[in-house]
Structures are given as structure tokens and as C-alpha cells.
Write a protein that holds these residues in place. Structure first.
Motif, PDB file in Angstrom:
ATOM      1  N   GLU E   7       2.439 -14.785   1.572  1.00 33.36           N
ATOM      2  CA  GLU E   7       3.411 -13.744   1.858  1.00 33.36           C
ATOM      3  C   GLU E   7       3.398 -12.807   1.086  1.00 33.36           C
ATOM      4  O   GLU E   7       3.159 -12.919  -0.101  1.00 33.36           O
ATOM      5  N   VAL E   8       3.442 -11.514   1.466  1.00 34.22           N
ATOM      6  CA  VAL E   8       3.332 -10.485   0.773  1.00 34.22           C
ATOM      7  C   VAL E   8       4.522  -9.402   0.601  1.00 34.22           C
ATOM      8  O   VAL E   8       4.954  -9.228   1.536  1.00 34.22           O
ATOM      9  N   VAL E   9       5.174  -8.876  -0.613  1.00 38.35           N
ATOM     10  CA  VAL E   9       6.199  -8.244  -0.498  1.00 38.35           C
ATOM     11  C   VAL E   9       5.431  -6.809  -1.477  1.00 38.35           C
ATOM     12  O   VAL E   9       4.951  -7.045  -2.371  1.00 38.35           O
ATOM     13  N   TYR E  10       5.892  -5.650  -0.778  1.00 37.51           N
ATOM     14  CA  TYR E  10       5.516  -4.502  -1.256  1.00 37.51           C
ATOM     15  C   TYR E  10       6.874  -3.908  -2.072  1.00 37.51           C
ATOM     16  O   TYR E  10       7.741  -3.370  -1.139  1.00 37.51           O
ATOM     17  N   CYS E  11       7.023  -3.760  -3.303  1.00 37.74           N
ATOM     18  CA  CYS E  11       8.093  -3.465  -3.914  1.00 37.74           C
ATOM     19  C   CYS E  11       8.559  -1.907  -3.993  1.00 37.74           C
ATOM     20  O   CYS E  11       9.502  -1.803  -4.117  1.00 37.74           O
ATOM     21  N   GLU E  12       7.649  -1.229  -3.723  1.00 38.48           N
ATOM     22  CA  GLU E  12       7.808   0.291  -3.977  1.00 38.48           C
ATOM     23  C   GLU E  12       8.802   0.772  -2.896  1.00 38.48           C
ATOM     24  O   GLU E  12       8.752   0.363  -1.608  1.00 38.48           O
ATOM     25  N   LEU E  26      11.940 -16.146   0.684  1.00 33.19           N
ATOM     26  CA  LEU E  26      10.794 -16.667   1.065  1.00 33.19           C
ATOM     27  C   LEU E  26      10.084 -17.883   0.237  1.00 33.19           C
ATOM     28  O   LEU E  26       9.654 -18.736   0.776  1.00 33.19           O
ATOM     29  N   ASN E  27      10.594 -17.772  -1.127  1.00 40.03           N
ATOM     30  CA  ASN E  27      10.317 -19.130  -1.677  1.00 40.03           C
ATOM     31  C   ASN E  27      10.578 -20.300  -1.424  1.00 40.03           C
ATOM     32  O   ASN E  27      10.266 -21.069  -1.412  1.00 40.03           O
ATOM     33  N   GLN E  28      12.092 -19.991  -0.568  1.00 37.00           N
ATOM     34  CA  GLN E  28      12.677 -21.166  -0.220  1.00 37.00           C
ATOM     35  C   GLN E  28      11.960 -21.774   1.131  1.00 37.00           C
ATOM     36  O   GLN E  28      11.720 -22.803   1.578  1.00 37.00           O
ATOM     37  N   ARG E  29      11.579 -20.599   1.996  1.00 32.12           N
ATOM     38  CA  ARG E  29      11.394 -20.763   3.401  1.00 32.12           C
ATOM     39  C   ARG E  29       9.744 -21.407   3.621  1.00 32.12           C
ATOM     40  O   ARG E  29       9.478 -21.929   4.538  1.00 32.12           O
ATOM     41  N   THR E  30       8.870 -21.156   2.552  1.00 30.61           N
ATOM     42  CA  THR E  30       7.585 -21.101   2.828  1.00 30.61           C
ATOM     43  C   THR E  30       6.711 -21.999   1.859  1.00 30.61           C
ATOM     44  O   THR E  30       7.109 -21.938   0.703  1.00 30.61           O
ATOM     45  N   ASP E  31       5.733 -22.612   2.313  1.00 29.17           N
ATOM     46  CA  ASP E  31       4.745 -23.250   1.270  1.00 29.17           C
ATOM     47  C   ASP E  31       3.605 -22.235   0.855  1.00 29.17           C
ATOM     48  O   ASP E  31       2.904 -22.719   0.244  1.00 29.17           O
ATOM     49  N   ALA E  36       3.893 -10.210  -4.862  1.00 29.90           N
ATOM     50  CA  ALA E  36       4.745  -9.066  -4.794  1.00 29.90           C
ATOM     51  C   ALA E  36       3.901  -7.897  -5.408  1.00 29.90           C
ATOM     52  O   ALA E  36       3.435  -8.113  -6.656  1.00 29.90           O
ATOM     53  N   THR E  37       3.508  -7.053  -4.903  1.00 26.87           N
ATOM     54  CA  THR E  37       2.804  -5.773  -5.405  1.00 26.87           C
ATOM     55  C   THR E  37       3.782  -4.555  -5.808  1.00 26.87           C
ATOM     56  O   THR E  37       4.821  -4.629  -5.438  1.00 26.87           O
ATOM     57  N   ALA E  60      -1.729  -5.262 -13.340  1.00 26.31           N
ATOM     58  CA  ALA E  60      -1.709  -4.891 -12.183  1.00 26.31           C
ATOM     59  C   ALA E  60      -0.278  -4.868 -11.440  1.00 26.31           C
ATOM     60  O   ALA E  60      -0.360  -4.533 -10.019  1.00 26.31           O
ATOM     61  N   ARG E  61       0.505  -4.893 -12.202  1.00 26.81           N
ATOM     62  CA  ARG E  61       2.127  -4.479 -11.721  1.00 26.81           C
ATOM     63  C   ARG E  61       2.258  -5.501 -10.634  1.00 26.81           C
ATOM     64  O   ARG E  61       2.710  -5.037  -9.379  1.00 26.81           O
ATOM     65  N   MET E  62       1.988  -6.761 -10.720  1.00 25.17           N
ATOM     66  CA  MET E  62       2.008  -7.838  -9.472  1.00 25.17           C
ATOM     67  C   MET E  62       2.554  -9.153  -9.989  1.00 25.17           C
ATOM     68  O   MET E  62       2.258  -9.386 -11.029  1.00 25.17           O
ATOM     69  N   MET E  63       3.120  -9.745  -9.062  1.00 24.06           N
ATOM     70  CA  MET E  63       3.550 -11.048  -9.328  1.00 24.06           C
ATOM     71  C   MET E  63       3.041 -11.915  -8.181  1.00 24.06           C
ATOM     72  O   MET E  63       2.955 -11.674  -7.147  1.00 24.06           O
ATOM     73  N   VAL E  64       2.807 -13.191  -8.843  1.00 22.83           N
ATOM     74  CA  VAL E  64       2.326 -14.302  -7.917  1.00 22.83           C
ATOM     75  C   VAL E  64       3.077 -15.443  -8.188  1.00 22.83           C
ATOM     76  O   VAL E  64       3.227 -15.917  -9.167  1.00 22.83           O
TER      77      VAL E  64
END
Ligand SMILES: Nc1ncnc2c1ncn2[C@@H]1O[C@H](COP(=O)(O)O)[C@@H](O)[C@H]1O
Ligand SMILES: Nc1ncnc2c1ncn2[C@@H]1O[C@H](COP(=O)(O)O)[C@@H](O)[C@H]1O
Ligand SMILES: Nc1ncnc2c1ncn2[C@@H]1O[C@H](COP(=O)(O)O)[C@@H](O)[C@H]1O
Ligand SMILES: Nc1ncnc2c1ncn2[C@@H]1O[C@H](COP(=O)(O)O)[C@@H](O)[C@H]1O
Ligand SMILES: [Mg+2]
Ligand SMILES: [Mg+2]
Ligand SMILES: [Mg+2]
Ligand SMILES: [Mg+2]
Ligand SMILES: [Mg+2]
Ligand SMILES: [Mg+2]
Ligand SMILES: [Mg+2]
Ligand SMILES: [Mg+2]
Lengths: 208, 208, 208, 208, 208, 208, 208, 208
Positions: E7-12, E26-31, E36-37, E60-64
Motif C-alpha cells: 500500500e502506498v501513501v504519497y505524503c506531499e 492501513l496498518n490495521q487493515r492490511t497485511d 510512505a513517500t 529517501a524521505r521514505m517510510m517502510v
């Protein structure tokens, strides 16, 4: 006041009569070489009928009237990326020659086949100044600029389609070159590149 | 492999720590001069605290670390059109000097006051190669290119507003110069112009 | 309602029949001069067959029908940088003349040969308003604007290739002129420049 | 050599110290009026502390130092389309006044409310030359140019957003005006428009 | 419906609260893994306080957020031309990894030093698909595309100044690549390149 | 599924055979009107030979095949600025008519002669929706938008030269209109404007 | 003269004092609704302190002063592609409401997830006119335009990065829509779209 | 060194003689397939006279010389939005086939009629990699990219007029696609898209 420099006629946008008149007058008035750029074959024929010693180079769309024997000195290398860049490359080479420079040619060494370029590194290192002619993405200028410690005159060409925007892509590539020592002339301006390269090449002679 | 050439650090987009580390390492590893371009004063201060012999040129946002004594040879002329073009002009001049070129400066000679330019024609004729720095409409390159038979390296600057489009107007002017012998580098690229001019200037020396 | 002003027909994009009809009707209806711009020779021939007193100027692609004798007053100077700019320069000159202005011409004084321009400074200082026509990099407008204290109407032309982008380079140059007193019209718009210059020139008369 | 003309300082891109020094020196050296454009309030305060007779116009970001009494002559009309165009319009008006022109102002007469413009037609017909300042789509210049037989100097402004591209839309509109007699200066260049208008206005005086 | 895809979240352009809420849900709903970019450190801190198992990659200003153990397969090579291109290159590499691709990195191999690139040819030939990240003139994509018979995903970056026009120069270079097999994504779109490369890389697995 | 709507064929880029085949098939298959846009006379002749009841409008380069009698309702006003804009204006008018709209035409009312426009204000106030077609600087859309409280569909045309950049100037003008209620279609897209205006006009009918 | 229409204040580029004065004066002078667009929260607070019945919509950066009760009629559908497009979409919706239109909202239905859009087709078919707000590549307008036989007002937004060029990509997409019945307003111009949609929606009422 | 790959000749900008010579030489020298792109019928005729086993595809302006029998494997889907996009789509399809890929075609499924596209979803889900060819606004790439989890190679075409700017609009649309997994090639570059798709398709084979 500019001794040893050729007289130059830019034919685009002039009528056949204007071109013939200008060249004939120059031919009588001066001892300098005469260059006529962007000359189409139909015009060349008519000029040759009047001035038989003129030489017409069809690929480069260029006419040269050489006055007396000329010693060519120094070492200008003219490189091109693709076959379609040849008219511009030849315009550069013939201009530099008409200004008294010895010119070497290294054609069809685009970056998509980098090995062919690297195989010819000796020619690169032997030159005093290098003219790089390339269309499409114009990347050759950066690669050459990274290999040598010589001034590189880069000429973007209008070869390409779509997002090449008639040479704009290659122009921007060359202006943003990450290699140092690269300066750029107008799109398709083989004449300007050959002229500048010859000016630079002369510096190596003048001091002797 | 490039003896006699400076090491160059481009500071924009690097962190303070990165810049300091790179410069310190280069300083220990090499006997070449070191240039750091686009360095802001806050960074310069920190580097100077560690490497006191470094010289920081605020106007040019440039740091030079000179190794040993250097003989400057030849004759590079750096010209600018307006006062606001000085940072770029100085970047060019300092770069050429760090590469061993003797550099003359002729500033504030824009074409709106053509007489001031003409009064200084001696400096123009004495140079081996000329760097012309100009913003707004960038017409100075054409006028200088028309006056001399030397290679001219033209640097458009982002000085201006509105339809100058951050240097685009001056860039196009210079690329379309009606004078021969003018080649162009990127907008605000004083470094590239100084570097290229120094490469050209060296040609007059190498042959001796 | 605009007495003393010519009637103007812009021929581009009109059919031959439309043009002939419009001019014939104007010719009968009005005592004003009639100007037809952007008229190709084939059309001119047909109009001349019907209205023999019309004058066709091929270089300027322009037809003028002069009604009665006209006293031309004041002093409009039309300058051009190169030979290829002549059609636009003549469009400007003929337009100003048809509006009753005395017009001087100073052609082929581009900045690559600045001395020729300076030799003619008397003409510049004598004019009430100056039209400067130039293509390629269009630097002439800035140099003239810097020399005189008159309004300068600058006309970029589409002469050039590559990064001239059909006159865009010259247009931007002129808009960013570092000299004061320069205003600009559309690329190749000799008509608009001549018209505006004539309006300005009339101001010197009206007050008498 | 340009008697009666103001000395002009363009403040953008200069340090506070540079500006103060330049203005103080000019103030002592010359009897001409002094104009300083693009001056921010913080700088104005410091200059006023040293040269109290200076006048600072905050809206126009402009300082004027008037030397002696000045008779203002002729008739320059400065028009603006919207409220946000006022800084540029005032820059034009103050410049023309400092050059000795009598200036009328007609503001907030954009084409979206054409009646307000038409109600003021007397002011239009009374003027010798008109400056039209407009942002967004810049249509006012065409409408005014169609109404009058005077030279119109059009100034596009950077007012707008999105496809106004910082004034480009208004600039193109004005360059393509279907009305004759319209000439254009750079985006936001109120100074250039006022200067040119004053040069034109003077023509009506000189002949007396 | 897209199993195995993150699942991808574009934070800008989202507020801190919005980002946290979206990620928690998302964290609760999905495996699936969550990416997050374009996340700035200040936001990352707040998310980490709530979801400690998340990993934030500052460069990379990114969270995984990795769910369970993941086997990484195949061979995606991510290359960059310069140091300033690293944030984009890392965004590509981390995205491909989060999608289950094994990723190799080859950084700082710009064409100005072509030898460093050639020394690493083994890595190039071992890859299934290559991501090339480059700013300024972006020539690296053409050189790599010429060396290998693999699909190359080219990412222009906004690194550069002046005529790089914020990545436009590199974008045009890459679109006009004279080497076959090069496709391009948006300027600075490391995420899109990594995503596409991972999709391609999976093709080599699915068939087993 | 779209009852009462015409079938539309866009002829540009199709061969003569393709066009004839498509129109013949549509003609047999449907009871709707058929529109064919951008059809050149040579093609029209061939279609007319096969389908004599078709009507070809040369100025608009458009063919209409009307099925049965059609009641035209409502009130769409199509306006044009100049004579050269007529092909596009007619394309709009004929399209709206083929879709069942009653259409009024008001041509040659460009802003350079604002009085002619104002004299016709009754037509403006009577319309339900207005299509404004204009090239060069396209200012007519703003003036009309300011006069009425109806939706205005603006169509920029490619009429002009130089800095009109083939309709770009008019397009930007219309997008930046300072009058509210103006929406814009593609350059020269008379069809799209007529279609949209007819959709809007129908809203006034449907409710009855 | 425009009864039932709101008074509109565009706040960008006005000082806090100017905005407050204008709104207070309008509030006393008129019975119409008042809209203020592009108002930042700091300004809103100050206006609310003086005019408590005003409503400030932070997301849309818009203030509405509703005079008396208003019956909202017809059916305007406002759609948006992504979350970042909401400020513009709300500006459109609130504007249409203030003009007396009943407005439905359908947000976050971008084409990357076409199923969500199709699931809501009933809302599309129920509307009289549709406003489509989308950034990045703006493809939603074409898809909606293809599904319905209603006028579609498309609003490109500046959402995106790199080659979105601040909304230019979405603008061009919408202008070139292959679906008929799509007209476009300026980038981020939610106000203009809502205003035009309300004008269109009113047509369905007026006839009753 | 690139076994199994076709030899490619790009005919644009080469003379008839050059093309024939190159193809004849390649034909003798190699066992690979030979592709010649952008070949006009007049040239094809002459080549066919010499090499009868060559196949010329007029729509795609492409010649293929197939050496021996070829097994086509995998699954490349080539889609086009409109009829005018077919030449580019066929160039892509024939290129991929000449490189050994099995190719399916799905043409005329533009987004203005989204139902036709959705009806064919099986073909989309069956493909390994998809080439999407579209002009005008190019929205098809985003819709397809949103439907599938395959790499999508998008090809903008120059089909369109006005603000399509010869394919620029479609190019920007595709670069800004809000769907993940879309990479783009140059305007009209069917060859490049087919080549890249075939490289990707091969990955699914190599592993077996
Ligand atoms: N101001 C500048 N403009 C353009 N290129 C520069 C500049 N300064 C340094 N460079 C180039 O950047 C290289 C160093 O880049 P880096 O390794 O990123 O520090 C040098 O070798 C130069 O070629
Ligand atoms: N060469 C030209 N360039 C620009 N505008 C022109 C030109 N010639 C004529 N015009 C303008 O076009 C108007 C006549 O246009 P028309 O009625 O279409 O013939 C004149 O009143 C002028 O304002
Ligand atoms: N967001 C907006 N975008 C474009 N135009 C606007 C906007 N808001 C208001 N306007 C227009 O600006 C006018 C008011 O401008 P002003 O008098 O400067 O406040 C209104 O009548 C509208 O036509
Ligand atoms: N239609 C095309 N568009 C872009 N590149 C092409 C095209 N056709 C061939 N090429 C490339 O051009 C090369 C051949 O160029 P040339 O040697 O000039 O014939 C091939 O190797 C391809 O990489
Ligand atoms: Mg080098
Ligand atoms: Mg010279
Ligand atoms: Mg002057
Ligand atoms: Mg007028
Ligand atoms: Mg390759
Ligand atoms: Mg209105
Ligand atoms: Mg529709
Ligand atoms: Mg996808």
C-alpha cells in the motif's frame, strides 16, 4: 583588419542573384579565402559556372574558394555521433580548414556504442581542441568532455523527432554537461563551431 | 591523470558535514589546488576553522586552497556587463586563476554605455581568450565577439526579471550571436567558463 | 473618424478575390491612402491591373495607394541589422511614409561590426524616433537605445535558425534591453513599428 | 551628456550599503533628479535618515530625489486594469513625472467592466501618449489602442496565477494586439514604460 | 485484489494528521507492506512514536512498514550519476525492495568519469532490469542503454541549475536516447521507477 | 444511447477511402444527423457523388447530413473577432445547428473597434450561451464575458503570426480572462465549442 | 445590474486592511451574497471579528456572507480526482452554492481506480452540469466527458511535481480531451468553474 | 554480441542509395532479422526489387526481413486509443514480433468510450507487458495502468492539433500518470516501445 581570416557569406534568405554578386565582388576584392555556407546545389552550379576554381561540398552545403596554397597547422578533431549529423560536422571541418587548421575527422561514434569511441581514444588525446556534433540526446559531448583535458566545442543538431524539439534536447544536454571544459554553439551551427575551434587552435601557433 | 588541474567540489546540494569531509580528505590526499564552488559563508567559516590557509571569496561564493606558489601565465580577460553579474564573473576569474591563468578583469561595461567598452579596447586586443558575463539581454557577447578575433566564452546570468525568464533571454541571445567565435556555457556557470578559458589559454603555453 | 490615417488591409489569410474587392471598395469610398500588407506578387499583379496608380513594393510585400500629393514631415529613422531583415524594415519605412512621416533608412549596421554603426551616429541623433529591426540575437536595439535619448521601437525578426526559435530570441533580447526608452512590437511586425513611429513623429508636428 | 534626464538606480540585487553609497554620491555629484526603483521600505528608511529631502513612494517601491522646482509639461495618461497592477502603474507615473511630464492617472478600468472605461474617454482623447498597465489576460491594451490614435505603451504585469505564467499571458496578448500603435515593454517594467512615454511626450515640447 | 503489492501513501500536500490517520488505518487493515513517500523527518518522528516497527529512511524521505519476513528475489540494479541524485535513487531502490525485489546499488558512476562505469560492467550484465537515475544532462541512461540488452528505466532528477530547467534537460535527454530499450518516468519519480522495475523483475519469477 | 446527438467523423489523418466508407456505413446505420469535420473539398466532392443529400460547407470545411426535418430551438450566439476566424466560427455554428440549436451569428466585432460590438449588445443579451471565436490576442472573450451573465465558450484560433505562437497567445488570454463565466476549448476547436454550447442550450429546453 | 449574483472579492495581492474595508463596504451596500476567494486564515479571523455572520471555509480558503435564506436549485456535480485537489473542488462547490445552485460532491474518484468512478454513475447521469477537478495528468475530465451528455467544466490543478509543470500537464490534457462537451478554465480556478457551472445550471431554471 | 536481436536501420534522413546499400550489406552479413523503420513506399519498392523476401508494412512504414522460421513466445499486448494512432501502434507490434514476442492487438479503445475498453479486460489481464499508444490527451495510459499490475510502456503520438503541441500534451499526461507502473518513450516512438516491451517479455522466458 582581420588578416588570414576568410570572408564568409551566409546564403540562407538571399536570392541567387544576390549570392552570385556578393561572391564575385568578394572574389575580386580580396586575397582571403571565401566561404559560403548553407548554399544549395542549384545555386552552387551557377556560381561554379562563373568561378570554376571554387569547390562545392554538397554534403556540407558549403562552397570554399581557396586563394593560393595554404599550410594547415595544429590539430582540430571533429567528431560526430550519427550519420545524419554529417552535414553539420562537415560544415565545421571545412570551416576550420579554410581558416588554416589541420582537421581530423572521427564520425559515427555515438554513445549507444561506447566501445567504438573508446577504441579511438588516441585521436582524442592528440587533438588541441575537439568539436563534438550530435543530435537526438547529444550525450556524446559529456562523454568526450570527461575523457579529455581539451576545450570541447559542442554542436547540437536538429536530428531527431518528437521530444527532440528540433535540437532543443541536444542543446540543453550540452549546456548542462557534467564534464568541465565544454562550450556550446547554436543548433546546427557547424560553421560557428569550426570557426571557434580554429581560433583556439591558432593560439597554439601564434606563440611560436 | 590530469596533472596541474585543481580538484573541484560543487557544494550545492551537499550537507555541511559532507563538504567539510570531502575538502579535508582532498586536502590531505592531493598536491593540486582545491576549488569549492557555490559555498555559502556559514559553511566557509567552518572550513576555515579547520583549514586556515584556505581563502574564501564571498562575492564569488568560492573557496580556493592554493598549494605552493603558482606562476600564472597567458592572458584571460573576464568582462561583465553589470554589477549584479559580478558573482558569476568572479567565479570565472578565480577558477581560471586557480588553473594557472593570468586573469585581467574589465567590469561594468554593458552595451547601454558602449563608449566605456570602446575606451578599453586595448585590454580586449591583448587577451588570448575572453570570458563575457552578462544578464538581462546579454548583448555584450555579440559586441565583443564582433570587435576581436579571439575565442569568446559567453556566460548568461540569471540577472533580470519578467521576460528574462531567469537567464533564458541572455542564453538565447548568446547562442544566436551574429558574431563568429562565440561559444556559450550554462546560465550562471562562471566556473565552466573560467575552466574552459583556462584550457584554451594553456594552449598558448604548451607549445613553447 | 481618424482623418489623415491610411486604410489598412492585412492580406494574409484572405483570398485573392476578397483582397481585390476590399481594395477596390476602399479605393472608391475614401480619400485616405491605402496600405495593403503581406501581399504576394501574384495578387499584386491582379490589383495593379485594376488600379494602375497603386505602387507595389515587392521586397516589403506591400502595396501603397497614395491619394493626392503628401507632404512628409518630421524624422523617423529606420535601421536594420542585416540584409535578411530588409523586408520587415521596408514594411516599417513604407508604413511610416504612407502616414506622412519623412523617413531615413540606415541598413546593415548590425552589432558584429559596431564601427559602421558608430560612423553613422549623426543620423541617429537627428531622428525624432528610431525603428530598429533585427533578427538572430537582436542586440542592435540595446546598443542604439544606449546611444540616443529618443524613443526606440524595436522589431524582432524571424531571421535566424536553431535557438532563434523563429524570432523568440530576438524578441526576448529586446524586451530585456538594459537601455531605457526601448519598446517592442511583435516578431516581423514592421507595419506596427512604422505605424507607432509615425504616431510618435506626429506629436512633434501637432503642437506647432 | 543627457541634460534634464534623471539619474536612475535599480536597487534589486544590490546590498543596502551599495545602494546608500551610490545614492549619496549621485546626490552630491549631480543636479539631475535621482530615481531609485525596486527599493524596499527597510532600505528607504536608511536612505531617508541621510537624505531627508528624498521622497519614498511605498506602493511603487520607488524613491525620488527632486532637485529644485520642476515644471511638468505635456500629457501622459497612465491607466491600470486592476488594483494589483497599481505598484507597476505608479512606477510608470512617478518615472514620467521625474522626467518632467505632467501625468494623469486612470486606474481600475479593466475590460471586465468596459463601461467604466468608456465613461472616461475624454481623458483618453486628451492624452499625448498612454501607458496601459494590465495583468492576467492584459486585454486592456487592445481596447485602448482601438479607441485612440495615440501611441500606447503597454506594460504586462505578473498579476495572476496558473496559466498567466507570471505575466507571460499578458505579454503575449499585448504583443499580438489587433489594434495598431501599441508597443510593449518587459513584464512589470513600469519604469521603462514611464521613461519611454516621457521621451515621447517631450517630442511635443521640443518643437515649440 | 493486488496481492503481494504494498500500500502506498504519497505524503506531499497532506497534513501531519491526515498522514498519521491514513497510515494507522492501513496498518490495521492490511497485511501488505506499507510505503510512505516524500515524508519529512518531523512527520516520521510522529509516526514512529505510534508505529515503532516502521523504518524511516531519511535520505529517501521514505517510510517502510514491513509485514512479516520477505524473500527478495531476482535482480534489479539501481544506478546513479552523482551524489545529489541519491535521494531519488534510494526511493527507487527501497520501493523495489518493498515489492520483493533483490536490489543492487551502483552509485556515482556519471559519464564524466566513464571508466568507473566500465569497471563495473559485471553488475550491469547480471541485472534483469536497470534503473538509471541522473540529473543535469542525464546522459548516463544512453550509455547504459547502449551497453546492455535489458530494459532500462530512466529517472531524470531536478539536480542542476540554469538551463537544466529543474530536470527538463535530463528528461528530454532520456526521451531522445539513441540507445534502444530505455523508457522514462517523471522527474524525481524514484518511486515510479522502482515500482515499474519490480513489476518487470517479477516477470522472471512468475513463470517458474 | 445518445439519442438526438449527431454522429461525428473527424477527417484529418484519414484516407479518402476510409472517410467515404465510414460515412456511407453511418448513413445506412443511423437516423441521427452526421457531421464530418476538417473535410477538404476534394474529399467532399467524392462523398457528394455518393450521398447527394449531404451538404458541404467549404468555409467551415465541414459536411452535414441532415436526417428528416429538424426543429432548432433556444439561442446560441456565435461571435468572431476577425474575417480570418470565420472557418472556426462557422464550424461552431454548424455543429450547434446540427445538434438542434437555433444559432445567431455576429462576426467581425473585434475589440480594436469596440463600438461595433457595443452597437450589437441586444444580440448578446438575447442569447442563452455565447461562443466567442478570436485569434491574435483573443481579447474579445474577456470583453464579452464582462458584458453578459451567460456562459461564454471561448475558442482561440491560430490566426496571427510571430508571438501568437499558432494560437497560444489567444489561448492564454482566454484562460486568464478577468471576466467570470468564460470556459475555453482547444485552439481552432470550433466543433468542440459548438457542441458544448448546444449541450448548454438544451438545458433550457429539457425542463419545459 | 446583475441581480441575484454574489459580489466577489479576490484576496490574493491585497493587504489585510484593504480586504476588510472592501468587505465591510460591500456588506453594507448590497443585499447580494458576498464571496471572498483566496483568503488566508489570519485574514479570515479579523473579518469574522467584525462580521460574525460570515462563514469561513478553511479548506477552500474562502469566505461566504449569505444574505437571507437562499433556495438552492438544479443539480451541479463537483468531482475531484485526488485528496490534494479538494481545496479547488470546494472553491468550485461553494461558489456554485453561493450563486443558488444545489451542489453534489463526488471526491477521490481518479482514473487510477476507475471502478470507484463507474460505481457512482448514477450521480453523473443525474447532474445538469459537471465540474471535474484534477491535477497530475488530469485524465478524469476525458473519462467523465465520455460517459455523459452534459457540459463538463474541467479545472486543472497545480497538484503534481516534475513534468506536471505546476498544472500545465493537466491543462493540456483537458484542452485536448478526445471527449466532446468539455470546456476548461485556468489552473486552480475553482471559482471560475463553479461560477460557470452555476450560470449553466440557471438556464434550466430560467425557462420555467 | 547481442544474439537473437534484429539489426535495425532508421531510414529518416538517409538517401535511397544509402538505405539500399546498408540493407543489402546487413542482409549478407547477418543471420539476424532486419528491421527498417520510417521507410516510405518509394524506397520500399526499390528494396523489394532487390530483396524479394522482405516484407513491407505500409501503415507502419516499416520493412521486416525475417531470417528462417521464428517461434514467437510470451504475450505483449499493444493497445491504441484512436485510428490515427495505428501507424505508431503497428510499428510497436511489428518490432516486438521481429524480436520474437507473440503480440496481441487491441485497437480503438480510447477513454471517450470507456465501455469498449472494459469489455476487453481479459486481454489486458492475460498480457505480460502492455504497450499503450495514444495521441491528443493520452489518457488511456493512466486508465490501463490503473487496471493492471503489469508494466505499461506508454507511447504518446503527435496526433492532435492546437494545444496538443505535436504530442507534447500526450507526453506530459503519460509522464504524470497517477497510476503506478507506467514508463514512457519518445513521441511517435513505436519502435522504442515495441523493443522495450520485447526485452521485458523475454524475461519471462529466460528463466525457464
Ligand atoms: N559551479 C559549477 N557549475 C557547474 N559545474 C561545476 C561547478 N562547480 C563544480 N562543477 C563540476 O562538478 C564537479 C564536482 O562535482 P561533485 O563531485 O559533485 O563535487 C567538478 O569536477 C566540476 O566538473
Ligand atoms: N502586417 C501587419 N501586422 C499586424 N497587423 C496588421 C498588419 N497589417 C495590417 N494590420 C492590422 O490589421 C488591420 C486590418 O485587418 P483586416 O481588416 O483583417 O484587413 C489594420 O487596421 C491593422 O491594424
Ligand atoms: N479565485 C479566483 N480566480 C479568478 N478570478 C477570481 C477569483 N476570485 C475572484 N475572481 C474574479 O475577480 C473579481 C474580483 O476581483 P477584485 O476586484 O480584484 O477583488 C471577481 O469579479 C471575479 O471575476
Ligand atoms: N523509429 C525509431 N525511433 C527511434 N530510434 C530508432 C528508430 N528506428 C531505429 N532506431 C534506432 O536507430 C538505430 C539505427 O540507427 P542508424 O544506424 O542511424 O540506422 C537502431 O539501433 C535503433 O536504436
Ligand atoms: Mg574535460
Ligand atoms: Mg570575433
Ligand atoms: Mg536611450
Ligand atoms: Mg490606436
Ligand atoms: Mg540496450
Ligand atoms: Mg460574465
Ligand atoms: Mg460527453
Ligand atoms: Mg498498474
Amino acid at each position: 583588419i582581420r588578416q588570414g581570416f576568410p570572408e564568409v557569406v551566409y546564403c540562407e534568405g538571399k536570392t541567387v542573384e544576390q549570392i552570385i554578386t556578393i561572391i564575385e565582388q568578394l572574389n575580386q576584392r580580396t586575397d582571403s579565402n571565401i566561404l559560403a555556407t548553407r548554399m544549395i546545389p542549384q545555386v552552387a552550379e551557377k556560381v561554379l559556372a562563373k568561378i570554376p576554381q571554387a569547390e562545392y561540398h554538397e554534403l556540407a552545403r558549403m562552397m570554399v574558394i581557396q586563394k593560393g596554397k595554404q599550410k594547415r597547422v595544429g590539430n582540430v578533431l571533429v567528431m560526430s555521433a550519427g550519420t545524419s549529423d554529417l552535414p553539420v560536422a562537415e560544415e565545421a571541418a571545412l570551416t576550420a580548414e579554410a581558416m588554416g587548421s589541420r582537421v581530423e575527422r572521427l564520425y559515427d561514434v555515438g554513445v549507444a556504442g561506447i566501445h567504438r569511441l573508446l577504441l579511438n581514444h588516441k585521436q582524442l588525446f592528440a587533438a588541441r581542441v575537439i568539436v563534438v556534433v550530435a543530435g537526438m540526446e547529444g550525450a556524446l559531448a559529456s562523454v568526450v568532455g570527461g575523457l579529455v583535458d581539451k576545450p570541447v566545442i559542442a554542436v547540437p543538431t536538429s536530428v531527431g523527432y518528437g521530444a527532440s524539439f528540433k535540437g532543443l534536447a541536444a542543446l540543453l544536454t550540452m549546456l548542462n554537461s557534467c564534464a568541465s571544459g565544454v562550450a556550446v554553439v547554436n543548433i546546427d551551427n557547424g560553421f560557428g563551431a569550426g570557426y571557434t575551434a580554429a581560433l583556439i587552435n591558432r593560439i597554439g601557433e601564434k606563440e611560436e
